[in-house]
Design a protein around this motif. Structure first.
Motif, PDB file in Angstrom:
ATOM      1  N   ASP A  21      -0.222   1.719   3.866  1.00  0.00           N
ATOM      2  CA  ASP A  21      -0.214   0.291   3.532  1.00  0.00           C
ATOM      3  C   ASP A  21      -0.637   0.111   2.081  1.00  0.00           C
ATOM      4  O   ASP A  21      -1.738   0.494   1.700  1.00  0.00           O
ATOM      5  CB  ASP A  21      -1.180  -0.441   4.472  1.00  0.00           C
ATOM      6  CG  ASP A  21      -1.331  -1.906   4.104  1.00  0.00           C
ATOM      7  OD1 ASP A  21      -0.412  -2.449   3.456  1.00  0.00           O
ATOM      8  OD2 ASP A  21      -2.362  -2.502   4.474  1.00  0.00           O
ATOM      9  N   SER A  22       0.240  -0.489   1.279  1.00  0.00           N
ATOM     10  CA  SER A  22      -0.053  -0.591  -0.157  1.00  0.00           C
ATOM     11  C   SER A  22      -0.748  -1.892  -0.534  1.00  0.00           C
ATOM     12  O   SER A  22      -1.351  -1.993  -1.594  1.00  0.00           O
ATOM     13  CB  SER A  22       1.242  -0.469  -0.970  1.00  0.00           C
ATOM     14  OG  SER A  22       2.026  -1.642  -0.827  1.00  0.00           O
ATOM     15  N   ASN A  23      -0.653  -2.933   0.323  1.00  0.00           N
ATOM     16  CA  ASN A  23      -1.174  -4.236  -0.109  1.00  0.00           C
ATOM     17  C   ASN A  23      -2.279  -4.799   0.781  1.00  0.00           C
ATOM     18  O   ASN A  23      -2.614  -5.972   0.688  1.00  0.00           O
ATOM     19  CB  ASN A  23      -0.024  -5.246  -0.216  1.00  0.00           C
ATOM     20  CG  ASN A  23       0.674  -5.463   1.117  1.00  0.00           C
ATOM     21  OD1 ASN A  23       0.355  -4.771   2.098  1.00  0.00           O
ATOM     22  ND2 ASN A  23       1.595  -6.403   1.169  1.00  0.00           N
ATOM     23  N   ASP A  25      -2.457  -5.573   3.933  1.00  0.00           N
ATOM     24  CA  ASP A  25      -2.222  -6.495   5.057  1.00  0.00           C
ATOM     25  C   ASP A  25      -2.269  -5.769   6.408  1.00  0.00           C
ATOM     26  O   ASP A  25      -2.007  -6.368   7.452  1.00  0.00           O
ATOM     27  CB  ASP A  25      -0.905  -7.268   4.883  1.00  0.00           C
ATOM     28  CG  ASP A  25       0.318  -6.367   4.977  1.00  0.00           C
ATOM     29  OD1 ASP A  25       0.151  -5.126   5.078  1.00  0.00           O
ATOM     30  OD2 ASP A  25       1.452  -6.896   4.947  1.00  0.00           O
ATOM     31  N   ILE A  27      -0.337  -3.380   7.456  1.00  0.00           N
ATOM     32  CA  ILE A  27       0.960  -2.877   7.903  1.00  0.00           C
ATOM     33  C   ILE A  27       1.529  -1.942   6.833  1.00  0.00           C
ATOM     34  O   ILE A  27       1.596  -2.309   5.651  1.00  0.00           O
ATOM     35  CB  ILE A  27       1.943  -4.044   8.153  1.00  0.00           C
ATOM     36  CG1 ILE A  27       1.384  -4.974   9.232  1.00  0.00           C
ATOM     37  CG2 ILE A  27       3.324  -3.518   8.552  1.00  0.00           C
ATOM     38  CD1 ILE A  27       2.207  -6.230   9.449  1.00  0.00           C
ATOM     39  N   GLY A  28       1.922  -0.783   7.239  1.00  0.00           N
ATOM     40  CA  GLY A  28       2.523   0.176   6.308  1.00  0.00           C
ATOM     41  C   GLY A  28       3.771  -0.426   5.678  1.00  0.00           C
ATOM     42  O   GLY A  28       4.408  -1.308   6.244  1.00  0.00           O
ATOM     43  N   ASP A  29       4.142   0.017   4.485  1.00  0.00           N
ATOM     44  CA  ASP A  29       5.261  -0.604   3.775  1.00  0.00           C
ATOM     45  C   ASP A  29       5.966   0.380   2.848  1.00  0.00           C
ATOM     46  O   ASP A  29       5.541   1.525   2.707  1.00  0.00           O
ATOM     47  CB  ASP A  29       4.767  -1.832   2.996  1.00  0.00           C
ATOM     48  CG  ASP A  29       3.479  -1.521   2.230  1.00  0.00           C
ATOM     49  OD1 ASP A  29       3.463  -0.516   1.504  1.00  0.00           O
ATOM     50  OD2 ASP A  29       2.481  -2.272   2.407  1.00  0.00           O
ATOM     51  N   ALA A  74       7.567  -7.697   5.994  1.00  0.00           N
ATOM     52  CA  ALA A  74       6.342  -6.900   6.160  1.00  0.00           C
ATOM     53  C   ALA A  74       6.444  -5.570   5.419  1.00  0.00           C
ATOM     54  O   ALA A  74       5.441  -5.030   4.961  1.00  0.00           O
ATOM     55  CB  ALA A  74       6.067  -6.653   7.642  1.00  0.00           C
TER      56      ALA A  74
HETATM   57 CA    CA Z   1       1.497  -3.682   3.821  1.00  0.00          CA
END
Ligand code: CA
Ligand code: TEU
Length: 569
Positions: A21-23, A25, A27-29, A74
């Motif tokens: 997850d980069s941001n 939230d 959730i992986g992205d 997402a």
């Molecule tokens: Ca994310």
């Protein structure tokens, strides 16, 4: 077998929601994936399959697609996707998309339009059928429980077909217009630069159009939907057409997810003119399965595992290359499933990984496998997100199990076992996110994580890296990729041993699939040890076994280079 560019490669499956997850939230992205490309490159990965990232209501975690041309926000934007494709290309890696075209989401525009006008154009994109006086047209049970038929809102006797959840209506492949829509979409993604597709539940696209009842196999009066697949003929016609019109012009890599196909049709799937490049080898995963449900499953033993692998290689190896897995996002963690409880250690994890990497086939790792991630601990059914586990829990309760027994019975098979966040470090939430992860991480991340394993030459991660390096090496690559797999001492209990006979090199792979030591008499002259799970990887290749009789430790795994003159090889 005709040699193909992808035969020498190594592949990896990413379950995007749980990878990185980069941001923050939870959730992986896609940016998270981009940030880990160097890690994957270092592991030796060339092909990356990403589970669905399309727009989706996530009833079945993205396997219910509401727009094939859009990414779910997402995961990021189309610019992120283009960046990922570019970054992968720079590193000589290919991205494989998930192709989910047996069904779409009930929120897809096609289905929404079909609901408004069931007898118009879009009604023909689905299977709409009259019932029997308000009862479903036939007695098939869906993969996720309940009838495959659901009433169309506002109609008393009109139903639509869904092999999976009711929010996943099946697409009508008999309709050429629908097929063309799908091929157009595939070409669109290939134009963007994806390397190929993993074809989801693909055998289901051909139905037995008689839609008739089969004998009930449970108290609910229904029969498994898969009964129908035994009678459905002609799936190859669709698959060949898709290959010609969509994949072949781009030289796309395709890998089929198929269960319930006939072994004698292997040639049609992965032979020279086959519909796919490869298919997953699920033989080990079918062991112990029961038509009654997960609660009735039998545990897997060492000999079952060996026999399953040998059986499927005997059928496939002359025809084409299947893909080897020990786990994926639908299966429990391989080390928790294929090793006896209490015997799960770094040594035994490496043994299992080593067997997968040395068996003939394309190695297809699943995220976290390379560090030996294990099953999750579930103490309450409310911790479960997976639609399939919830259904199986209910099946177990209906059968009369107590809630505790039912949870126990389904926990070990739950698809959520493999869907927990990737364990990057001992930082909070395993270094997967700075926020709150969408799914509870496995608390063993403090012991099992990438950062820690990077520091050791005897870690599971080091083992995987070195094994993949061997596959690509000048010296042993040919034997590992193309060498014939020949079973050795297949009658001996809790031993899995085979030769890989290449053009110049012959390898002997030995796994002492038990806790006790074992003495083995080795034939042949040269016995250079090229892999050994009981010593750090930096010592591999540096010594030779002198004795004829060797003693293998519990769960020891060895790859020996042996002389070509071994009897029977
Ligand atoms: Ca994310
Ligand atoms: O799985 C297809 C499939 O056959 C599954 O039903 C499998 O038997 C099940 O997951 C065991 O619980 C594919 C995807 O891999 C899976 O994640 C999806 O849920 C399914 O298709 C529907 O798209």
């Amino acid at each position: 077998m005709k040699r193909k560019w992808w035969h020498t490669k190594a592949a990896y499956q990413i379950y995007p929601k749980s990878f990185a997850d980069s941001n923050g939230d939870g959730i992986g992205d896609l940016q998270g994936i981009i940030g880990k490309l160097d890690y994957l490159k270092e592991l030796g990965i060339d092909l990356i399959w990403i589970s669905p990232i399309y727009q989706s209501p996530f009833v079945d975690q993205g396997y219910d697609i509401s727009d094939y041309y859009a990414l779910d926000p997402a995961f990021g934007t189309m610019e992120d996707m283009e960046e990922l494709l570019g970054e992968a290309k720079k590193r000589d890696m290919g991205i494989i998309m998930d192709l989910v075209v047996n069904h779409c989401s009930d929120k897809h525009e096609w289905f929404q339009k079909a609901l408004k006008d069931p007898f118009g154009k879009y009604g023909k994109y689905f299977y709409f059928m009259e019932g029997k006086d308000g009862m479903p047209p036939c007695n098939w049970r869906s993969y996720f429980g309940g009838s495959v038929w659901e009433k169309l809102p506002g109609y008393d006797n009109l139903f639509y077909l869904h092999m999976f959840a009711k929010e996943q209506p099946d697409l009508n492949w008999e309709n050429p217009e629908l097929r063309e829509e799908i091929y157009r979409m595939i070409r669109w993604w290939l134009e963007k630069g994806v390397a190929g597709f993993r074809l989801d539940a693909i055998i289901n696209i051909k139905k037995d159009l008689r839609f008739m009842d089969f004998p009930a196999d449970r108290e609910d009066g229904m029969c498994a939907g898969t009964m129908m697949l035994k009678h459905a003929k002609g799936v190859h016609t669709f698959l060949q057409e898709m290959k010609e019109k969509a994949f072949a012009p781009y030289g796309a890599f395709t890998i089929g997810e198929l269960f319930d196909f006939r072994q004698d049709e292997m040639e049609r799937y992965i032979g020279e003119e086959g519909c796919f490049e490869s298919i997953f080898d699920f033989a080990p995963h079918l062991i112990g399965g029961s038509g009654k449900g997960w609660y009735d499953r039998r545990e897997v033993g060492a000999d079952d595992y060996r026999n399953a692998v040998f059986g499927s290689k005997a059928v496939s190896q002359e025809i084409g290359l299947m893909a080897n897995i020990i786990e994926n996002h639908d299966e429990p963690r391989g080390v928790s499933h294929f090793l006896p409880q209490g015997h799960v250690s770094e040594t035994s994890k490496k043994m299992l990984g080593g067997l997968m990497l040395m068996a003939v086939g394309l190695p297809f790792l699943y995220q976290g496998q390379e560090i030996g991630m294990t099953n999750q601990t579930f103490t309450d059914i409310h911790q479960v997100d997976d639609i399939s586990t919830k259904d199986e829990y209910q099946v177990a309760l209906d059968h009369g199990l107590s809630r505790e027994e039912a949870l126990w019975a389904v926990a070990s098979m739950s698809r959520d076992n493999a869907r927990t966040p990737m364990q990057w470090s001992s930082e909070p939430h395993a270094g997967f996110t700075t926020g709150t992860p969408w799914m509870r991480e496995n608390l063993n991340y403090r012991e099992i994580n990438v950062a820690e394993q990077e520091t050791r030459a005897d870690s599971v991660l080091a083992f995987y890296r070195e094994m993949i390096r061997l596959r690509k090496s000048e010296e042993y690559g040919e034997a590992i990729v193309y060498g014939r797999q020949i079973p050795w001492k297949a009658e001996e209990k809790e031993l899995m041993a085979f030769y890989r006979k290449g053009e110049e090199k012959t390898l002997l792979v030995l796994a002492n699939y038990r806790e006790e030591e074992r003495k083995l008499r080795i034939e042949g002259k040269i016995r250079k040890v090229i892999a050994d799970n009981t010593v750090p990887t930096d010592q591999w290749g540096s010594y030779t076994l002198q004795e004829d009789t060797i003693t293998m430790k519990g769960y020891q795994f060895l790859v020996l280079e042996v002389g070509p003159m071994v009897a029977g090889v």
